[in-house]
Design an enzyme around this catalytic site. Structure first.
Site, PDB file in Angstrom:
ATOM      1  N   HIS A  16       0.831  -1.209   0.000  1.00 25.19           N
ATOM      2  CA  HIS A  16       0.000   0.000   0.000  1.00 25.19           C
ATOM      3  C   HIS A  16       0.866   1.259   0.000  1.00 25.19           C
ATOM      4  CE1 HIS A  16      -3.002   2.957   1.026  1.00 25.19           C
ATOM      5  NE2 HIS A  16      -2.435   3.171   2.200  1.00 25.19           N
ATOM      6  N   ILE A  17       1.866   1.294   0.864  1.00 25.34           N
ATOM      7  CA  ILE A  17       2.753   2.460   0.936  1.00 25.34           C
ATOM      8  C   ILE A  17       3.487   2.650  -0.392  1.00 25.34           C
ATOM      9  CG2 ILE A  17       4.847   3.382   2.015  1.00 25.34           C
ATOM     10  CD1 ILE A  17       3.867   2.057   4.633  1.00 25.34           C
TER      11      ILE A  17
END
Length: 188
Positions: free
Chosen positions: A30-31
């Protein structure tokens, strides 16, 4: 269009469960998707199951070969490499079916919703209870990944719903979790 894929298989150890490792891996993905501003990478869970409920220990990434290579050139797996086995980037099998993986949110805690309403609207506890009855709560029956919010550090469950299978691929964008209500990923 998603023409290629790679798989990331988490390897549990005596101290860390597969579910914890998958949550950490998914959080890092996600990051990376946020930092790279990617909306062209979709995910799937090949071991997704409603009975027993779970997503398994494999995270499959879908996109073009060049996009997946670009993502994997970044060091977003740092600290996870001992716990992850990764396949090479491969073309999607020719006759794969397609489906969507999307986030599904549930109203699971009436008390939390009441506190939030009281804060937002300046209502009393009685007014909030009248506006939000306990019957609003729903028990989720979908598989989920346990994550931690990077902005608030609060843990949360990301419930994931898989659509029915279809023959044709549908294009579109994926969110920063690799999910989409419209864009399909291959299912095989």
């Amino acid at each position: 269009m998603t023409t290629h894929y790679l798989e990331l298989n988490v390897q549990p150890d005596p101290e860390t469960s597969a579910a914890q490792l998958l949550g950490a891996l998914y959080g890092r993905l996600h990051i990376a998707l946020v930092q790279q501003q990617r909306s062209d990478i979709g995910i799937s869970f090949p071991h997704y199951s409603l009975n027993p409920r779970g997503v398994g220990n494999v995270l499959r990434l879908h996109s073009s070969e060049s996009t997946l290579r670009s993502l994997m050139q970044e060091d977003w797996l740092k600290g996870m490499r001992d716990h992850v086995r990764m396949t090479d980037i491969k073309p999607v099998p020719e006759h794969a079916q397609h489906c969507t993986f999307r986030r599904k949110q549930f109203k699971t805690n009436a008390e939390r919703m009441r506190r939030r309403r009281m804060k937002r609207k300046g209502e009393t506890a009685g007014q909030a209870t009248e506006a939000i009855p306990a019957t609003i709560e729903r028990k989720p029956n979908l598989p989920y990944v346990h994550l931690r919010s990077h902005s608030t550090a609060q843990p949360f469950c990301l419930f994931i719903e898989r659509s029915t299978l279809q023959e044709k691929q549908e294009g579109g964008e994926f969110n920063r979790y690799g999910l989409s209500p419209d864009a399909t990923v291959p299912w095989f």
